[in-house]
Design a protein around this motif. Structure first.
Motif, PDB file in Angstrom:
ATOM      1  N   LEU A  77       0.808  -1.216   0.000  1.00 27.20           N
ATOM      2  CA  LEU A  77       0.000   0.000   0.000  1.00 27.20           C
ATOM      3  C   LEU A  77       0.848   1.276   0.000  1.00 27.20           C
ATOM      4  CD1 LEU A  77      -2.730  -0.900   2.640  1.00 27.20           C
ATOM      5  CD2 LEU A  77      -3.065  -0.669   0.177  1.00 27.20           C
ATOM      6  N   GLY A  78       2.127   1.145   0.339  1.00 25.91           N
ATOM      7  CA  GLY A  78       2.965   2.336   0.456  1.00 25.91           C
ATOM      8  C   GLY A  78       2.907   2.945   1.847  1.00 25.91           C
ATOM      9  N   THR A  79       2.061   2.388   2.709  1.00 25.43           N
ATOM     10  CA  THR A  79       1.941   2.938   4.060  1.00 25.43           C
ATOM     11  C   THR A  79       3.167   2.616   4.907  1.00 25.43           C
ATOM     12  OG1 THR A  79       0.595   0.987   4.467  1.00 25.43           O
ATOM     13  CG2 THR A  79      -0.551   3.068   4.274  1.00 25.43           C
ATOM     14  N   THR A  85       8.080   7.092   8.763  1.00 23.31           N
ATOM     15  CA  THR A  85       8.404   8.523   8.887  1.00 23.31           C
ATOM     16  C   THR A  85       7.521   9.191   9.937  1.00 23.31           C
ATOM     17  OG1 THR A  85       6.988   8.968   6.963  1.00 23.31           O
ATOM     18  CG2 THR A  85       9.328   8.828   6.553  1.00 23.31           C
ATOM     19  N   LYS A 240      17.249   1.067   6.209  1.00 21.71           N
ATOM     20  CA  LYS A 240      17.515   2.419   5.711  1.00 21.71           C
ATOM     21  C   LYS A 240      18.808   2.508   4.906  1.00 21.71           C
ATOM     22  CE  LYS A 240      16.892   5.904   8.768  1.00 21.71           C
ATOM     23  NZ  LYS A 240      16.840   6.579  10.078  1.00 21.71           N
TER      24      LYS A 240
ATOM     25  N   LYS B  45      13.334  10.933   0.360  1.00 18.52           N
ATOM     26  CA  LYS B  45      13.303   9.849   1.347  1.00 18.52           C
ATOM     27  C   LYS B  45      14.439  10.019   2.359  1.00 18.52           C
ATOM     28  CE  LYS B  45      11.475   6.543  -1.900  1.00 18.52           C
ATOM     29  NZ  LYS B  45      10.261   5.871  -1.775  1.00 18.52           N
ATOM     30  N   THR B  48      13.477  12.910   4.732  1.00 19.17           N
ATOM     31  CA  THR B  48      12.411  12.535   5.670  1.00 19.17           C
ATOM     32  C   THR B  48      12.810  11.375   6.576  1.00 19.17           C
ATOM     33  OG1 THR B  48      11.488  11.093   3.981  1.00 19.17           O
ATOM     34  CG2 THR B  48      10.528  13.280   4.180  1.00 19.17           C
ATOM     35  N   THR B  49      14.050  10.964   6.521  1.00 18.40           N
ATOM     36  CA  THR B  49      14.628   9.900   7.364  1.00 18.40           C
ATOM     37  C   THR B  49      14.142   8.496   6.999  1.00 18.40           C
ATOM     38  OG1 THR B  49      13.015   9.647   9.173  1.00 18.40           O
ATOM     39  CG2 THR B  49      14.519  11.503   9.337  1.00 18.40           C
ATOM     40  N   PHE B  50      13.456   8.361   5.866  1.00 23.69           N
ATOM     41  CA  PHE B  50      13.034   7.005   5.484  1.00 23.69           C
ATOM     42  C   PHE B  50      14.239   6.181   5.048  1.00 23.69           C
ATOM     43  CE2 PHE B  50      11.388   3.894   2.365  1.00 23.69           C
ATOM     44  CZ  PHE B  50      10.593   3.165   3.230  1.00 23.69           C
ATOM     45  N   LEU B  51      15.162   6.831   4.340  1.00 24.56           N
ATOM     46  CA  LEU B  51      16.402   6.169   3.949  1.00 24.56           C
ATOM     47  C   LEU B  51      17.578   6.936   4.563  1.00 24.56           C
ATOM     48  CD1 LEU B  51      15.883   5.523   0.127  1.00 24.56           C
ATOM     49  CD2 LEU B  51      15.763   3.854   1.979  1.00 24.56           C
ATOM     50  N   TYR B  78       5.023  14.736   5.260  1.00 27.70           N
ATOM     51  CA  TYR B  78       5.594  14.087   4.070  1.00 27.70           C
ATOM     52  C   TYR B  78       4.505  13.384   3.268  1.00 27.70           C
ATOM     53  CZ  TYR B  78       8.502  10.636   1.540  1.00 27.70           C
ATOM     54  OH  TYR B  78       9.096   9.846   0.594  1.00 27.70           O
ATOM     55  N   PRO B  80       4.591  10.899   0.319  1.00 31.34           N
ATOM     56  CA  PRO B  80       5.417  10.111  -0.594  1.00 31.34           C
ATOM     57  C   PRO B  80       4.767  10.024  -1.975  1.00 31.34           C
ATOM     58  CG  PRO B  80       4.986   8.906   1.449  1.00 31.34           C
ATOM     59  CD  PRO B  80       4.057  10.076   1.413  1.00 31.34           C
ATOM     60  N   ASN B  82       4.146   7.429  -3.758  1.00 29.36           N
ATOM     61  CA  ASN B  82       3.118   6.398  -3.703  1.00 29.36           C
ATOM     62  C   ASN B  82       2.256   6.714  -2.482  1.00 29.36           C
ATOM     63  OD1 ASN B  82       1.692   4.065  -3.864  1.00 29.36           O
ATOM     64  ND2 ASN B  82       3.432   2.699  -3.561  1.00 29.36           N
ATOM     65  N   PRO B  84       0.428   7.004   0.680  1.00 32.24           N
ATOM     66  CA  PRO B  84       0.281   5.927   1.665  1.00 32.24           C
ATOM     67  C   PRO B  84      -1.095   5.925   2.317  1.00 32.24           C
ATOM     68  CG  PRO B  84       1.488   7.743   2.639  1.00 32.24           C
ATOM     69  CD  PRO B  84       1.090   8.176   1.258  1.00 32.24           C
ATOM     70  N   LEU B  85      -2.005   5.135   1.802  1.00 32.99           N
ATOM     71  CA  LEU B  85      -3.368   5.130   2.327  1.00 32.99           C
ATOM     72  C   LEU B  85      -3.786   3.725   2.742  1.00 32.99           C
ATOM     73  CD1 LEU B  85      -4.988   7.363  -0.435  1.00 32.99           C
ATOM     74  CD2 LEU B  85      -4.310   8.079   1.850  1.00 32.99           C
ATOM     75  N   TYR B  86      -4.489   3.644   3.861  1.00 35.20           N
ATOM     76  CA  TYR B  86      -5.103   2.378   4.257  1.00 35.20           C
ATOM     77  C   TYR B  86      -6.484   2.329   3.625  1.00 35.20           C
ATOM     78  CZ  TYR B  86      -1.473   1.389   7.656  1.00 35.20           C
ATOM     79  OH  TYR B  86      -0.276   1.098   8.255  1.00 35.20           O
ATOM     80  N   LEU B  87      -6.633   1.462   2.642  1.00 33.31           N
ATOM     81  CA  LEU B  87      -7.856   1.467   1.847  1.00 33.31           C
ATOM     82  C   LEU B  87      -9.063   0.986   2.644  1.00 33.31           C
ATOM     83  CD1 LEU B  87      -6.355   0.066  -1.474  1.00 33.31           C
ATOM     84  CD2 LEU B  87      -6.584   2.435  -0.740  1.00 33.31           C
ATOM     85  N   TYR B  94      -8.707   7.456   8.991  1.00 30.02           N
ATOM     86  CA  TYR B  94      -7.315   7.504   8.556  1.00 30.02           C
ATOM     87  C   TYR B  94      -6.612   8.748   9.086  1.00 30.02           C
ATOM     88  CZ  TYR B  94      -3.370   8.088   5.374  1.00 30.02           C
ATOM     89  OH  TYR B  94      -2.122   8.291   4.852  1.00 30.02           O
ATOM     90  N   VAL B  98      -3.423   9.001  11.728  1.00 35.71           N
ATOM     91  CA  VAL B  98      -2.142   9.679  11.508  1.00 35.71           C
ATOM     92  C   VAL B  98      -1.964  10.784  12.555  1.00 35.71           C
ATOM     93  CG1 VAL B  98      -0.717  10.972   9.885  1.00 35.71           C
ATOM     94  CG2 VAL B  98      -2.198   9.164   9.043  1.00 35.71           C
ATOM     95  N   GLN B 145      -3.074  14.264   5.217  1.00 32.69           N
ATOM     96  CA  GLN B 145      -2.278  13.472   6.151  1.00 32.69           C
ATOM     97  C   GLN B 145      -0.943  14.173   6.453  1.00 32.69           C
ATOM     98  OE1 GLN B 145       1.332  11.806   6.179  1.00 32.69           O
ATOM     99  NE2 GLN B 145       0.449  11.498   4.164  1.00 32.69           N
TER     100      GLN B 145
END
Lengths: 241, 319
Positions: A77-79, A85, A240, B45, B48-51, B78, B80, B82, B84-87, B94, B98, B145
């Motif tokens: 989902l990309g979540t 983050t 990471k 990324k 935002t500290t993801f990577l 942030y 992204p 893609n 980021p959603l919980y469908l 939602y 968050v 979000q």
């Protein structure tokens, strides 16, 4: 801790937001109850040995199916990027997810409570052994779930996650079986019995099934669970780089 | 506010970023431009500290992203690429999730929810499951979000991708309305998106920053010269030498394809090309049907800059 709770609530609700939860629980109860009832009347003994005895093997398939979505679904989902983050430590996010899956499993396990009630009505069972059996079943599920949560993180899709989870749980189960340990000992003297004692779960679980709650067995279950949860956190931190 | 210094990152053997550096002051909006796969998302990324970067350093509000990632994350909103959603959740659940995960609660959470839903135009979709929303509304939910905790810094990866023109306009207006109060980086591969929102751009290509500055300055730097189109009802052969004789003119191109007498005249920035041409036409008594400056589009600039970055040392050639 607040973060863990928020994640826990969302993940736990997610199980029940889809029909899968109900299908899982019903399948769990019907299969387990069915397996138990067939042997119960043949044995004509008022205990839950057969029920608890089936669990280690049965849960190898059931638990990875519960945990498969934990990380794999977020990646799809990309979540996953959202979760990583948020101002919540990766370990706390992981714990929230893990505890949600554990709570779901405990709900399913609680659904089997009519069995001891029925057994108590029909005969005079050893209540202590039933309690320790349930404790063992909870710890067994907790351990498999830690394994399944970890393997879910390694995979991008749920199908691979469930297959890898089943294999990993199977390994933890099978190295504890005496025959397997003896075979491994035959190839590599000492290794088989080492694995049987420290990695394999059968020995520890069987003690609880018989009504013996020992510190060593508790330590084994909690330690193994902690090891897989820590591995999961390390993977989250290391991802990471 | 945001300092990216000499950041490199590779995935396996593929270098995604090569010593990327740029910085952003408080309240600035930065358009982060580049073709797909240039390294825009990877940079975001990392901020935002993801990577984590392989080398180099990133600070946000003076805080190092590797030393105190949680402090950075709480300051940054942030979105992204893609979304980021919980469908399985609806918009309200939602955004509440968050918000709570970002430490909001009680009246503050209510207030921020109301603001985000209003600002992102989600009022009518508030109770709908996210899985049933259109792409545009999904994108807006993603944006809401990112805004829920009223962050000082917004990092938006392709916030307008997949939207229709009207929705793009809406998002653009929203970003503009946040200007000044927030520090914003938004990425896009569509050049027209940048100018209406900001004139500060960083252009990245193949993992390297190839330009950083104001749109106008970059155009000058990249193209080197100003251009004027001139069309007249005259004999092209007679006009051409007079144009070439004009002081400062670098190049005269006969646009014969357009039919008749039409020219593109180039001279370095700073010369009064338009005025000179006007005077010349009057002196010669030309009957003009076209005379205007043609600013370079961002595309021209982008292409020129990209070419230059691909062939280092070819700068003189382009100018």
């Amino acid at each position: 801790m607040n973060g863990t709770l928020t994640i826990f609530r969302r993940e736990f609700a997610a199980y029940f937001n889809s029909p899968i939860a109900y299908i899982f629980i019903i399948a769990f109860l019907v299969l387990n109850g069915g397996l138990f009832m067939t042997s119960f009347f043949l044995q004509a003994a008022a205990d839950l040995r057969a029920f608890f005895g089936n669990l280690p093997f049965f849960l190898i398939f059931f638990i990875p199916a519960v945990s498969m979505r934990l990380w794999a679904e977020d990646k799809r989902l990309g979540t996953f990027e959202l979760l990583m983050t948020l101002p919540i430590r990766a370990g706390d996010v992981m714990l929230g997810k893990y505890l949600a899956a554990l709570a779901f499993y405990l709900v399913a396990l609680a659904g089997t409570l009519p069995l001891p009630i029925m057994v108590a009505a029909l005969g005079n069972p050893d209540v202590g052994a039933m309690w320790s059996g349930y404790l063992g079943a909870a710890l067994l599920g907790a351990l498999y779930l830690a394994v399944g949560t970890f393997t879910s993180g390694l995979m991008r899709d749920q199908i691979s996650a469930v297959i890898l989870g089943i294999m990993a749980c199977f390994v933890v189960f099978i190295v504890g079986v005496a025959g397997v340990a003896a075979t491994i000992d035959g190839w590599l003297p000492g290794v088989g019995s080492f694995l049987q004692q420290y990695v394999g779960l059968s020995g520890h679980y069987d003690m609880m099934l018989r009504g013996v709650i020992s510190l060593a067995d508790m330590t084994y279950f909690m330690g193994m669970t902690a090891i897989f949860l820590i591995l999961n956190t390390l993977w989250l931190e290391g991802r990471k780089y | 506010m945001i300092e990216v210094r000499d950041v490199s990152k590779s995935f396996g053997t593929m270098a995604a970023l090569d010593r990327v550096s740029f910085s952003l002051n408080k309240g600035e909006i930065l358009g982060f431009l580049g073709p797909n796969g240039a390294g825009k998302s990877t940079t975001m990324k990392i901020v935002t500290t993801f990577l984590a970067a392989d080398s180099g350093s990133v600070t946000v509000d003076g805080i190092d992203v590797l030393e105190q990632p949680l402090a950075v994350r709480s300051r940054v909103g942030y979105l992204p690429e893609n979304v980021p959603l919980y469908l399985d959740m609806n918009v309200q659940e939602y955004l509440e999730f968050v918000g709570r995960a970002r430490g909001l609660g009680g009246a503050r959470l209510r207030q921020r929810l109301d603001w985000c839903v209003e600002a992102c135009g989600l009022v009518t979709e508030y109770h709908k499951p996210i899985g049933e929303l259109s792409k545009g509304y999904k994108q807006r939910t993603g944006l809401a979000q990112a805004l829920i905790h009223d962050p000082e810094i917004l990092i938006l990866d392709e916030p307008t991708s997949g939207l229709d023109p009207l929705q793009i306009l809406g998002i653009r207006e929203l970003i503009k309305s946040l200007a000044g109060a927030k520090t914003i980086i938004f990425s896009t591969h569509i050049l027209q998106e940048v100018s209406p929102v900001t004139d500060r751009v960083v252009i990245i290509n193949e993992g390297r920053i190839i330009a950083d500055g104001r749109v106008g300055d970059l155009q000058r730097e990249a193209m080197g010269s100003n251009r004027v189109f001139l069309g007249a009802r005259q004999d092209a052969a007679a006009v051409s030498p007079l144009l070439e004789g004009l002081a400062g003119v670098e190049r005269v191109e006969h646009l014969a394809a357009d039919g008749g007498c039409r020219f593109e005249v180039r001279a370095p920035f700073g010369t009064e090309l338009l005025g000179d041409l006007h005077r010349l036409a009057r002196e010669q008594g030309w009957e003009l049907n076209e005379l205007h400056e043609a600013p370079y589009s961002l595309e021209d600039t982008f292409i020129a800059l990209t070419k230059r970055s691909v062939r280092p040392g070819a700068q003189q050639e382009v100018v």
